[in-house]
Design a protein around this motif. Structure first.
Motif, PDB file in Angstrom:
ATOM      1  N   UNK A 148     -38.040  -4.920  -5.909  1.00 19.44           N
ATOM      2  CA  UNK A 148     -37.836  -4.121  -4.701  1.00 19.44           C
ATOM      3  C   UNK A 148     -36.537  -4.539  -4.034  1.00 19.44           C
ATOM      4  N   UNK A 149     -35.669  -3.597  -3.796  1.00 22.30           N
ATOM      5  CA  UNK A 149     -34.389  -3.875  -3.128  1.00 22.30           C
ATOM      6  C   UNK A 149     -33.982  -2.661  -2.311  1.00 22.30           C
ATOM      7  N   UNK A 150     -33.537  -2.909  -1.085  1.00 22.96           N
ATOM      8  CA  UNK A 150     -33.091  -1.848  -0.188  1.00 22.96           C
ATOM      9  C   UNK A 150     -31.683  -2.162   0.309  1.00 22.96           C
ATOM     10  N   UNK A 151     -30.803  -1.184   0.232  1.00 23.89           N
ATOM     11  CA  UNK A 151     -29.416  -1.341   0.681  1.00 23.89           C
ATOM     12  C   UNK A 151     -29.135  -0.265   1.726  1.00 23.89           C
ATOM     13  N   UNK A 152     -28.695  -0.704   2.880  1.00 26.23           N
ATOM     14  CA  UNK A 152     -28.393   0.214   3.983  1.00 26.23           C
ATOM     15  C   UNK A 152     -26.888   0.265   4.231  1.00 26.23           C
ATOM     16  N   UNK A 178     -20.113  -1.580  -3.769  1.00 24.23           N
ATOM     17  CA  UNK A 178     -21.022  -2.244  -4.712  1.00 24.23           C
ATOM     18  C   UNK A 178     -21.738  -3.356  -3.960  1.00 24.23           C
ATOM     19  N   UNK A 179     -23.053  -3.345  -4.039  1.00 23.10           N
ATOM     20  CA  UNK A 179     -23.873  -4.353  -3.364  1.00 23.10           C
ATOM     21  C   UNK A 179     -24.875  -4.910  -4.359  1.00 23.10           C
ATOM     22  N   UNK A 180     -25.382  -6.119  -4.067  1.00 20.02           N
ATOM     23  CA  UNK A 180     -26.371  -6.730  -4.957  1.00 20.02           C
ATOM     24  C   UNK A 180     -27.239  -7.706  -4.170  1.00 20.02           C
ATOM     25  N   UNK A 181     -28.393  -7.980  -4.733  1.00 15.31           N
ATOM     26  CA  UNK A 181     -29.301  -8.992  -4.211  1.00 15.31           C
ATOM     27  C   UNK A 181     -29.991  -9.636  -5.401  1.00 15.31           C
ATOM     28  N   UNK A 182     -30.389 -10.899  -5.248  1.00 10.52           N
ATOM     29  CA  UNK A 182     -31.003 -11.611  -6.370  1.00 10.52           C
ATOM     30  C   UNK A 182     -31.974 -12.658  -5.851  1.00 10.52           C
ATOM     31  N   UNK A 183     -32.857 -13.088  -6.718  1.00  4.54           N
ATOM     32  CA  UNK A 183     -33.811 -14.149  -6.405  1.00  4.54           C
ATOM     33  C   UNK A 183     -34.200 -14.856  -7.701  1.00  4.54           C
ATOM     34  N   UNK A 184     -34.730 -16.066  -7.521  1.00  3.23           N
ATOM     35  CA  UNK A 184     -35.082 -16.906  -8.676  1.00  3.23           C
ATOM     36  C   UNK A 184     -36.441 -16.479  -9.222  1.00  3.23           C
ATOM     37  N   UNK A 185     -36.513 -16.392 -10.544  1.00  2.00           N
ATOM     38  CA  UNK A 185     -37.759 -16.093 -11.234  1.00  2.00           C
ATOM     39  C   UNK A 185     -38.079 -17.264 -12.157  1.00  2.00           C
ATOM     40  N   UNK A 186     -39.115 -18.027 -11.825  1.00  2.00           N
ATOM     41  CA  UNK A 186     -39.524 -19.171 -12.637  1.00  2.00           C
ATOM     42  C   UNK A 186     -40.554 -18.730 -13.663  1.00  2.00           C
ATOM     43  N   UNK A 187     -40.271 -19.015 -14.919  1.00  2.00           N
ATOM     44  CA  UNK A 187     -41.190 -18.740 -16.021  1.00  2.00           C
ATOM     45  C   UNK A 187     -41.680 -20.086 -16.530  1.00  2.00           C
ATOM     46  N   UNK A 242     -30.885  -6.910 -13.881  1.00  2.00           N
ATOM     47  CA  UNK A 242     -30.678  -7.832 -14.978  1.00  2.00           C
ATOM     48  C   UNK A 242     -31.377  -9.155 -14.697  1.00  2.00           C
ATOM     49  N   UNK A 243     -31.802  -9.798 -15.785  1.00  2.00           N
ATOM     50  CA  UNK A 243     -32.397 -11.130 -15.724  1.00  2.00           C
ATOM     51  C   UNK A 243     -31.420 -12.085 -16.390  1.00  2.00           C
ATOM     52  N   UNK A 244     -30.900 -13.036 -15.622  1.00  3.64           N
ATOM     53  CA  UNK A 244     -29.821 -13.900 -16.102  1.00  3.64           C
ATOM     54  C   UNK A 244     -30.264 -15.355 -16.117  1.00  3.64           C
ATOM     55  N   UNK A 266     -31.504 -10.077 -10.725  1.00  2.00           N
ATOM     56  CA  UNK A 266     -30.472  -9.474  -9.884  1.00  2.00           C
ATOM     57  C   UNK A 266     -30.584  -7.956  -9.907  1.00  2.00           C
ATOM     58  N   UNK A 267     -30.500  -7.346  -8.713  1.00  2.18           N
ATOM     59  CA  UNK A 267     -30.482  -5.893  -8.571  1.00  2.18           C
ATOM     60  C   UNK A 267     -29.144  -5.505  -7.949  1.00  2.18           C
ATOM     61  N   UNK A 268     -28.398  -4.665  -8.644  1.00  2.64           N
ATOM     62  CA  UNK A 268     -27.085  -4.193  -8.157  1.00  2.64           C
ATOM     63  C   UNK A 268     -27.124  -2.690  -7.952  1.00  2.64           C
TER      64      UNK A 268
END
Length: 228
Positions: free
Chosen positions: A41-45, A52-61, A85-87, A114-116
């Motif tokens: 879920x990502x919202x850009x206002x 170009x905008x982006x947001x990201x967060x850590x995903x622990x597996x 993308x998952x980096x 990351x969501x861009x």
């Protein structure tokens, strides 16, 4: 002796019940821990054309996992291009999170999701765009050999952690030994209970002062037609 047997039988039955409950709890825990849904879920206002905008967060597996489902929905369509993308933090390797990623195996480790968004010239200035969706990761222990090669390569994750522990570590097989022991304890308890009851019947004393049972005396009938 029969009292001791009854106590042992009762203890075996109680143990069987406790082990059966434990196996149910382990199985339930395994079911909930075998998959994980990560929201996208990502919202850009205040977007403007060309921005170009982006947001990201850590995903622990915590354990090797397989991507089993990817769903994304653009709440307000038009005027933007999305890129998810998952980096891996160590390196430039990134996995595009699309439906083509289903079947890819991820080693245990820490990743960055990351969501861009890229605004096009067709977007009106000041517009808001939202992307909604989710990614489902399932325990790789039950995956078949036809899954895609491990990404981004190697037997450990981006942080080098072992793939033998974590919230996805439980499987349904963990409850099987407990269930077998519960069944065995129940059988032993029932056998001991029956043996104690049989011994109690055999050892039941005759009440004091009670007369012994009188057995009927067989009578001989004389044939009147026979001469004396």
């Amino acid at each position: 002796m029969s009292r001791r047997r009854r106590r042992g039988a009762a203890a075996s039955l109680v143990l069987a019940v406790l082990l059966a409950l434990a196996s149910v709890l382990v199985a339930a825990g395994s079911a909930t821990a075998s998959s994980r849904t990560e929201p996208l879920t990502a919202t850009f206002t205040g977007l403007v054309p060309g921005a170009a905008r982006s947001t990201s967060w850590v995903l622990d597996v915590a354990r090797d996992a397989v991507v089993t489902e990817v769903e994304t929905t653009e709440l307000a369509t038009g005027g933007v291009r999305w890129d998810v993308a998952l980096c891996a933090p160590a390196g430039d390797a990134c996995l595009p999170v699309t439906r083509d990623a289903v079947g890819v195996r991820l080693p245990a480790g820490s990743y960055r999701l990351t969501v861009r968004v890229q605004a096009t010239d067709a977007l009106e200035p000041g517009e808001t765009r939202t992307l909604d969706g989710h990614v489902v990761l399932s325990d790789a222990g039950g995956a078949d050999g036809d899954a895609a090669a491990v990404w981004p390569g190697g037997g450990t994750g981006a942080t080098g952690r072992s793939a033998a522990s974590g919230p996805l570590a439980l499987t349904g097989a963990s409850a099987l030994p407990l269930l077998l022991v519960a069944v065995a304890s129940g059988v032993v308890g029932l056998v001991a209970l029956l043996a104690a009851r049989r011994g109690r019947d055999d050892e039941e004393p005759v009440p004091v002062g009670a007369a012994p049972p009188v057995r009927p005396t067989p009578t001989t009938h004389r044939d009147p037609r026979r001469a004396p």
